[in-house]
Design a protein around this motif. Structure first.
Motif, PDB file in Angstrom:
ATOM      1  N   LEU A 108     -10.990  24.584   6.146  1.00 27.45           N
ATOM      2  CA  LEU A 108      -9.739  25.345   6.099  1.00 27.45           C
ATOM      3  C   LEU A 108      -9.817  26.436   5.039  1.00 27.45           C
ATOM      4  O   LEU A 108      -9.341  27.555   5.263  1.00 27.45           O
ATOM      5  N   GLU A 109     -10.425  26.133   3.910  1.00 31.09           N
ATOM      6  CA  GLU A 109     -10.584  27.129   2.854  1.00 31.09           C
ATOM      7  C   GLU A 109     -11.543  28.240   3.279  1.00 31.09           C
ATOM      8  O   GLU A 109     -11.328  29.412   2.963  1.00 31.09           O
ATOM      9  N   LEU A 110     -12.588  27.880   4.020  1.00 25.08           N
ATOM     10  CA  LEU A 110     -13.550  28.870   4.506  1.00 25.08           C
ATOM     11  C   LEU A 110     -12.920  29.794   5.530  1.00 25.08           C
ATOM     12  O   LEU A 110     -13.159  31.009   5.520  1.00 25.08           O
ATOM     13  N   GLY A 111     -12.105  29.246   6.416  1.00 22.14           N
ATOM     14  CA  GLY A 111     -11.460  30.052   7.438  1.00 22.14           C
ATOM     15  C   GLY A 111     -12.469  30.654   8.405  1.00 22.14           C
ATOM     16  O   GLY A 111     -13.418  29.988   8.846  1.00 22.14           O
ATOM     17  N   GLU A 112     -12.286  31.921   8.712  1.00 18.67           N
ATOM     18  CA  GLU A 112     -13.170  32.626   9.637  1.00 18.67           C
ATOM     19  C   GLU A 112     -14.158  33.529   8.909  1.00 18.67           C
ATOM     20  O   GLU A 112     -14.786  34.392   9.530  1.00 18.67           O
ATOM     21  N   GLU A 113     -14.307  33.327   7.607  1.00 16.11           N
ATOM     22  CA  GLU A 113     -15.182  34.177   6.811  1.00 16.11           C
ATOM     23  C   GLU A 113     -16.653  33.799   7.015  1.00 16.11           C
ATOM     24  O   GLU A 113     -16.973  32.651   7.350  1.00 16.11           O
ATOM     25  N   TYR A 137     -19.856  30.430  -0.102  1.00 12.04           N
ATOM     26  CA  TYR A 137     -18.975  31.444   0.452  1.00 12.04           C
ATOM     27  C   TYR A 137     -18.036  31.950  -0.626  1.00 12.04           C
ATOM     28  O   TYR A 137     -17.972  31.406  -1.741  1.00 12.04           O
ATOM     29  N   VAL A 138     -17.281  32.982  -0.295  1.00 14.60           N
ATOM     30  CA  VAL A 138     -16.313  33.575  -1.212  1.00 14.60           C
ATOM     31  C   VAL A 138     -14.926  33.221  -0.709  1.00 14.60           C
ATOM     32  O   VAL A 138     -14.599  33.477   0.450  1.00 14.60           O
ATOM     33  N   ASN A 139     -14.105  32.650  -1.588  1.00 16.59           N
ATOM     34  CA  ASN A 139     -12.758  32.277  -1.173  1.00 16.59           C
ATOM     35  C   ASN A 139     -11.820  33.473  -1.240  1.00 16.59           C
ATOM     36  O   ASN A 139     -12.218  34.595  -1.578  1.00 16.59           O
ATOM     37  N   GLU A 140     -10.553  33.252  -0.936  1.00 15.32           N
ATOM     38  CA  GLU A 140      -9.580  34.344  -0.872  1.00 15.32           C
ATOM     39  C   GLU A 140      -9.305  34.964  -2.243  1.00 15.32           C
ATOM     40  O   GLU A 140      -8.775  36.073  -2.319  1.00 15.32           O
ATOM     41  N   ARG A 141      -9.664  34.271  -3.307  1.00 17.35           N
ATOM     42  CA  ARG A 141      -9.491  34.811  -4.657  1.00 17.35           C
ATOM     43  C   ARG A 141     -10.705  35.597  -5.139  1.00 17.35           C
ATOM     44  O   ARG A 141     -10.716  36.111  -6.259  1.00 17.35           O
ATOM     45  N   GLY A 142     -11.742  35.643  -4.308  1.00 15.60           N
ATOM     46  CA  GLY A 142     -12.946  36.377  -4.673  1.00 15.60           C
ATOM     47  C   GLY A 142     -13.938  35.568  -5.486  1.00 15.60           C
ATOM     48  O   GLY A 142     -14.873  36.135  -6.061  1.00 15.60           O
ATOM     49  N   CYS A 143     -13.746  34.242  -5.541  1.00 22.11           N
ATOM     50  CA  CYS A 143     -14.661  33.383  -6.295  1.00 22.11           C
ATOM     51  C   CYS A 143     -15.747  32.834  -5.367  1.00 22.11           C
ATOM     52  O   CYS A 143     -15.464  32.436  -4.234  1.00 22.11           O
ATOM     53  N   VAL A 144     -16.981  32.835  -5.861  1.00 16.79           N
ATOM     54  CA  VAL A 144     -18.097  32.293  -5.094  1.00 16.79           C
ATOM     55  C   VAL A 144     -18.112  30.773  -5.262  1.00 16.79           C
ATOM     56  O   VAL A 144     -18.141  30.262  -6.386  1.00 16.79           O
ATOM     57  N   LEU A 145     -18.077  30.054  -4.138  1.00 15.61           N
ATOM     58  CA  LEU A 145     -18.023  28.594  -4.160  1.00 15.61           C
ATOM     59  C   LEU A 145     -19.215  28.010  -3.415  1.00 15.61           C
ATOM     60  O   LEU A 145     -19.721  28.607  -2.465  1.00 15.61           O
ATOM     61  N   GLU A 146     -19.645  26.864  -3.865  1.00 15.37           N
ATOM     62  CA  GLU A 146     -20.682  26.101  -3.178  1.00 15.37           C
ATOM     63  C   GLU A 146     -20.134  24.707  -2.899  1.00 15.37           C
ATOM     64  O   GLU A 146     -19.778  23.984  -3.832  1.00 15.37           O
ATOM     65  N   ARG A 147     -20.048  24.357  -1.625  1.00 18.68           N
ATOM     66  CA  ARG A 147     -19.457  23.078  -1.220  1.00 18.68           C
ATOM     67  C   ARG A 147     -20.481  22.251  -0.443  1.00 18.68           C
ATOM     68  O   ARG A 147     -21.054  22.716   0.544  1.00 18.68           O
ATOM     69  N   PHE A 148     -20.690  21.043  -0.895  1.00 11.28           N
ATOM     70  CA  PHE A 148     -21.565  20.108  -0.182  1.00 11.28           C
ATOM     71  C   PHE A 148     -20.850  19.601   1.063  1.00 11.28           C
ATOM     72  O   PHE A 148     -19.706  19.151   0.990  1.00 11.28           O
ATOM     73  N   ILE A 149     -21.505  19.665   2.217  1.00 16.49           N
ATOM     74  CA  ILE A 149     -20.859  19.266   3.467  1.00 16.49           C
ATOM     75  C   ILE A 149     -21.525  18.081   4.146  1.00 16.49           C
ATOM     76  O   ILE A 149     -20.986  17.556   5.130  1.00 16.49           O
ATOM     77  N   GLY A 150     -22.681  17.655   3.675  1.00 16.87           N
ATOM     78  CA  GLY A 150     -23.257  16.485   4.319  1.00 16.87           C
ATOM     79  C   GLY A 150     -24.721  16.280   4.004  1.00 16.87           C
ATOM     80  O   GLY A 150     -25.416  17.190   3.540  1.00 16.87           O
ATOM     81  N   ILE A 151     -25.157  15.070   4.257  1.00 14.42           N
ATOM     82  CA  ILE A 151     -26.565  14.714   4.148  1.00 14.42           C
ATOM     83  C   ILE A 151     -26.941  13.972   5.422  1.00 14.42           C
ATOM     84  O   ILE A 151     -26.185  13.112   5.893  1.00 14.42           O
ATOM     85  N   VAL A 152     -28.056  14.328   6.004  1.00 15.46           N
ATOM     86  CA  VAL A 152     -28.420  13.790   7.308  1.00 15.46           C
ATOM     87  C   VAL A 152     -29.883  13.369   7.289  1.00 15.46           C
ATOM     88  O   VAL A 152     -30.721  13.983   6.619  1.00 15.46           O
ATOM     89  N   HIS A 153     -30.178  12.288   8.007  1.00 13.38           N
ATOM     90  CA  HIS A 153     -31.549  11.817   8.137  1.00 13.38           C
ATOM     91  C   HIS A 153     -32.266  12.614   9.215  1.00 13.38           C
ATOM     92  O   HIS A 153     -31.725  12.840  10.300  1.00 13.38           O
ATOM     93  N   VAL A 154     -33.471  13.077   8.914  1.00 11.66           N
ATOM     94  CA  VAL A 154     -34.266  13.821   9.885  1.00 11.66           C
ATOM     95  C   VAL A 154     -35.555  13.045  10.156  1.00 11.66           C
ATOM     96  O   VAL A 154     -36.125  12.434   9.253  1.00 11.66           O
ATOM     97  N   SER A 155     -35.977  13.071  11.407  1.00  6.52           N
ATOM     98  CA  SER A 155     -37.174  12.324  11.789  1.00  6.52           C
ATOM     99  C   SER A 155     -38.428  12.894  11.148  1.00  6.52           C
ATOM    100  O   SER A 155     -39.361  12.162  10.816  1.00  6.52           O
ATOM    101  N   ASP A 156     -38.474  14.201  10.979  1.00 12.71           N
ATOM    102  CA  ASP A 156     -39.591  14.865  10.311  1.00 12.71           C
ATOM    103  C   ASP A 156     -39.070  16.153   9.684  1.00 12.71           C
ATOM    104  O   ASP A 156     -37.919  16.530   9.879  1.00 12.71           O
ATOM    105  N   THR A 157     -39.932  16.833   8.944  1.00 15.31           N
ATOM    106  CA  THR A 157     -39.509  18.039   8.226  1.00 15.31           C
ATOM    107  C   THR A 157     -40.053  19.308   8.864  1.00 15.31           C
ATOM    108  O   THR A 157     -40.226  20.317   8.188  1.00 15.31           O
ATOM    109  N   THR A 158     -40.294  19.267  10.156  1.00 10.46           N
ATOM    110  CA  THR A 158     -40.674  20.496  10.836  1.00 10.46           C
ATOM    111  C   THR A 158     -39.465  21.415  10.935  1.00 10.46           C
ATOM    112  O   THR A 158     -38.315  20.971  10.891  1.00 10.46           O
TER     113      THR A 158
END
Length: 227
Positions: A108-113, A137-158
């Motif tokens: 919701l904070e990211l929106g369509e940006e 991303y940059v929020n509506e106040r012009g601040c650069v944010l970094e948000r963790f969204i998940g960690i996922v298991h991968v079968s290999d690293t290709t």
């Protein structure tokens, strides 16, 4: 003869009391879990038995809360052992609910940006490859944010497997890879290279999406339709 002592009235009163007690238990458990999540602390202890001097952060925090609130203490004291909402499965369910709400708030904070993606992968103690994904991303106040969204298991690293995992996370959050404007990865060899790296594959996918969109615009133009 006495309406106040009728069986229906007594059951209704008892039912309301049970609901109120359950609500107090659930609210207390949620508050403790939110605190632990905010501080990034572990939940479980090595010994969670009643004789243990340290039963883990969750149970100890819940006990601390009960000691400072007579109502909470009374509710947990009178509850049966299998109905105290302290089981590990209950903790996981509430944690997952908090995770869903947190991701919704981020989207919701990211929106369509537009946004950038930050990816790192590592092997855990069980020798499974885990990939962590964050958005920048940059929020509506012009601040650069970094948000963790998940960690996922991968079968290999290709590069192909990592791209599929990223697309899966994006799809679950309703994000389009066409809005991706930047990529950041670690120094792994499978993520480098002009042609075979993950960055190149994603760029190729974006170019394909752009070409497809352009072709659609031309077709709709000749057909006299709106895009």
């Amino acid at each position: 003869m006495n309406p106040k002592r009728h069986i229906d009235v007594l059951l209704s009163q008892q039912s309301e009391q049970v609901k109120n007690d359950y609500r107090i238990q659930l609210t207390s458990a949620i508050d403790c879990i939110r605190f632990l999540l905010l501080q990034g602390l572990a939940f479980r202890g090595h010994d969670e038995s009643k004789e243990s001097k340290n039963r883990g952060n969750f149970l100890e925090l819940l006990n601390f809360l009960s000691c400072h609130n007579e109502k909470i203490e009374s509710v947990f004291k009178n509850a049966s052992d299998n109905n105290k909402l302290t089981a590990p499965s209950i903790q996981k369910d509430i944690t997952n609910a908090c995770s869903v709400l947190t991701l919704k708030a981020i989207i919701l904070e990211l929106g369509e940006e537009p946004f950038a993606v930050l990816v790192d992968e590592a092997r855990d103690v069980s020798y499974k490859e885990q990939m962590a994904v964050a958005l920048r991303y940059v929020n509506e106040r012009g601040c650069v944010l970094e948000r963790f969204i998940g960690i996922v298991h991968v079968s290999d690293t290709t590069a192909i497997s990592l791209k599929a995992a990223i697309e899966s996370i994006f799809a679950s959050l309703g994000l389009s890879i066409s809005r991706l404007r930047g990529q950041g990865y670690d120094g792994a060899s499978n993520m480098q290279g002009q042609f075979n790296g993950l960055k190149s594959i994603i760029f190729q996918g974006q170019e394909l999406l752009a070409d497809t969109h352009f072709c659609r615009k031309i077709i709709y133009f000749w057909l006299g339709c709106d895009l």
